[in-house]
Design a protein around this motif. Structure first.
Motif, mmCIF file in Angstrom:
data_model
loop_
_atom_site.group_PDB
_atom_site.id
_atom_site.type_symbol
_atom_site.label_atom_id
_atom_site.label_comp_id
_atom_site.label_asym_id
_atom_site.label_seq_id
_atom_site.Cartn_x
_atom_site.Cartn_y
_atom_site.Cartn_z
ATOM 1 N N MET A 18 0.842 -1.194 0.000
ATOM 2 C CA MET A 18 0.000 0.000 0.000
ATOM 3 C C MET A 18 0.879 1.246 0.000
ATOM 4 S SD MET A 18 -2.907 0.990 2.854
ATOM 5 C CE MET A 18 -3.984 -0.351 2.378
ATOM 6 N N GLY A 22 -3.036 5.206 0.799
ATOM 7 C CA GLY A 22 -3.981 4.131 1.085
ATOM 8 C C GLY A 22 -4.370 3.314 -0.129
ATOM 9 N N ILE A 24 -3.892 0.368 -2.839
ATOM 10 C CA ILE A 24 -3.215 -0.922 -2.954
ATOM 11 C C ILE A 24 -2.466 -0.952 -4.279
ATOM 12 C CG2 ILE A 24 -3.478 -3.419 -3.050
ATOM 13 C CD1 ILE A 24 -4.074 -2.303 -0.343
ATOM 14 N N ARG A 27 -1.123 -6.828 -5.045
ATOM 15 C CA ARG A 27 -1.522 -7.967 -4.207
ATOM 16 C C ARG A 27 -0.904 -9.220 -4.816
ATOM 17 N NH1 ARG A 27 -6.455 -6.855 -1.144
ATOM 18 N NH2 ARG A 27 -7.505 -4.977 -1.923
ATOM 19 N N ALA A 104 -4.594 -6.407 3.241
ATOM 20 C CA ALA A 104 -4.748 -4.968 3.008
ATOM 21 C C ALA A 104 -5.034 -4.228 4.313
ATOM 22 C CB ALA A 104 -5.867 -4.736 1.996
ATOM 23 N N ASP A 108 -2.784 -1.255 6.039
ATOM 24 C CA ASP A 108 -3.360 0.031 6.410
ATOM 25 C C ASP A 108 -3.103 0.350 7.885
ATOM 26 O OD1 ASP A 108 -4.801 2.313 5.444
ATOM 27 O OD2 ASP A 108 -6.512 1.659 6.628
ATOM 28 N N ARG A 111 0.155 1.880 8.148
ATOM 29 C CA ARG A 111 0.171 3.170 7.454
ATOM 30 C C ARG A 111 -0.386 4.277 8.339
ATOM 31 N NH1 ARG A 111 -3.243 6.461 4.357
ATOM 32 N NH2 ARG A 111 -5.003 5.085 4.850
#
Length: 403
Positions: A18, A22, A24, A27, A104, A108, A111
């Protein structure tokens, strides 16, 4: 800035990268092997990240992947699964869940709320070896006690005389006698010389009174199971006795290795100088708090981690204090027995315990309060590389008058 979230499993891991907004950016699912780890490193490098500037969140702190990440220089944040479940609700209320989505969510978390979580402590390999031995030693004792409880339950079904003769089945003398007399029928054939020889084989002294007491208890009349059932239960007893003997030997080996590894650690002399801490209990304390000096910036953090610090609940007109339930349970258990042993080895500790009892604390609460005090003083000793001084640790005696 790039953050990484990993939802781990036994044979594969879901990765989410990420950016600082925010979004993505990638993956992927990797395998749980060196090839998968190399793929993860390549993912990070492809987006301009390095081990120094990409924090990683994962829901465990004892996975081979975590060891590899720490060895590669990444800052790893082990996130409690309960906390991840609450963060998941922030991303959606429908209750849907998937591995890639959880990755995810983890990305976050580091983050936005990285400052709210602790990074993986930078403990030495020596401390990690002590931790492995301490935990396996404790697990082995728990498994041994569980097996002894199973044996006791079986004996209650058909052989209560054995429990009369040996109230504590953990003793090797009990195992030795039960191995030659696993049923009441076999016990009825036991002579005093055979019992005496069995006790000698496990190192018990020559005590005719003890031999007579065991012989009398095993020959006491009692209710009997049918012959076929007694034989079947006798085989069960023999099997459990063999398992317990092997467990006793394994625990002894683990304890010997644990004490040896602990004695070689640089902080062993400091911990060993604390009243109530010896080789095994001191090793358990070191195993759980670690030897990273930056892990706990204050004694408050250590006390909360151990669960000795109380929790205050204040809402509206209600206000009460209760014991902390979310804690490191292994460290809490070690602190309980440390405080209990300190009652014998430290007069000021005993005085503080008596004071807590006098003001209304029950036994466990008083021990928890004492452990809270001891942990704070141990933190100071480890931070300043100083041995324990009981006079400096308790500058004021906790007498009712002083209180």
């Amino acid at each position: 800035m790039i953050t990484c979230g990993i939802d781990w499993a036994e044979d594969h891991h879901d990765i989410a990268l990420m950016d600082d907004s925010g979004f993505i950016i990638e993956r992927r699912r990797i395998t749980h092997d060196p090839n998968g780890f190399a793929e993860l490193l390549a993912m990070v490098a492809d987006h301009g990240g390095t081990a120094d500037d990409v924090p990683i969140a994962i829901e465990t702190d004892k996975n081979l992947l975590v060891v590899a990440l720490a060895g590669a220089g990444f800052t790893v944040y082990p996130i409690n699964p309960r906390a991840v479940a609450r963060y998941r609700e922030r991303h959606g209320q429908a209750g849907n869940k998937s591995d890639s989505r959880d990755a995810a969510v983890l990305a976050d978390i580091v983050r936005t709320d990285r400052h709210q979580h602790r990074r993986l402590p930078a403990n030495s390999e020596q401390q990690q070896a002590i931790k492995a031995l301490a935990r396996q030693h404790q697990e082995a004792i728990w498994a041994q006690n569980q097996t002894i409880s199973r044996l006791r339950s079986v004996l209650l079904e058909f052989y209560p005389q054995a429990l009369q003769a040996f109230p504590k089945l953990k003793h090797r003398a009990a195992m030795e006698v039960l191995s030659i007399a696993p049923t009441p029928t076999d016990a009825a054939k036991l002579t005093r010389p055979r019992i005496s020889n069995a006790l000698k084989r496990v190192g018990r002294r020559n005590d005719p009174a003890l031999v007579t007491q065991i012989h009398s208890d095993l020959h006491a009349p009692g209710l009997r199971q049918p012959d076929a059932v007694e034989v079947a239960l006798g085989h069960t007893v023999a099997s459990l006795v063999a398992i317990i003997v092997a467990m006793l030997d394994a625990v002894a080996v683990l304890e010997r290795e644990l004490v040896t590894a602990f004695a070689e650690h640089p902080q062993a002399d400091i911990i060993d100088s604390v009243p109530g801490l010896g080789g095994v209990l001191g090793a358990r304390i070191l195993a759980e708090i670690g030897d990273d000096p930056t892990r706990f910036s204050s004694p408050t953090g250590l006390r909360s981690f151990a669960g000795t610090a109380p929790v205050t609940i204040a809402s509206g007109r209600s206000h009460y204090v209760k014991a902390r339930k979310v804690r490191n349970r292994r460290l809490a258990d070690a602190c309980h027995w440390w405080a209990f042993a300190a009652l014998t080895w430290s007069a000021p500790a005993r005085e503080y315990y008596d004071h807590r009892r006098a003001v209304g604390d029950h036994h466990n609460a008083a021990l928890r309060a004492l452990a809270n005090k001891l942990l704070g003083r141990l933190w100071w000793c480890l931070q300043h590389d100083q041995s324990w001084d009981d006079t400096a640790a308790w500058p004021r005696a906790a007498t009712p008058a002083a209180a």
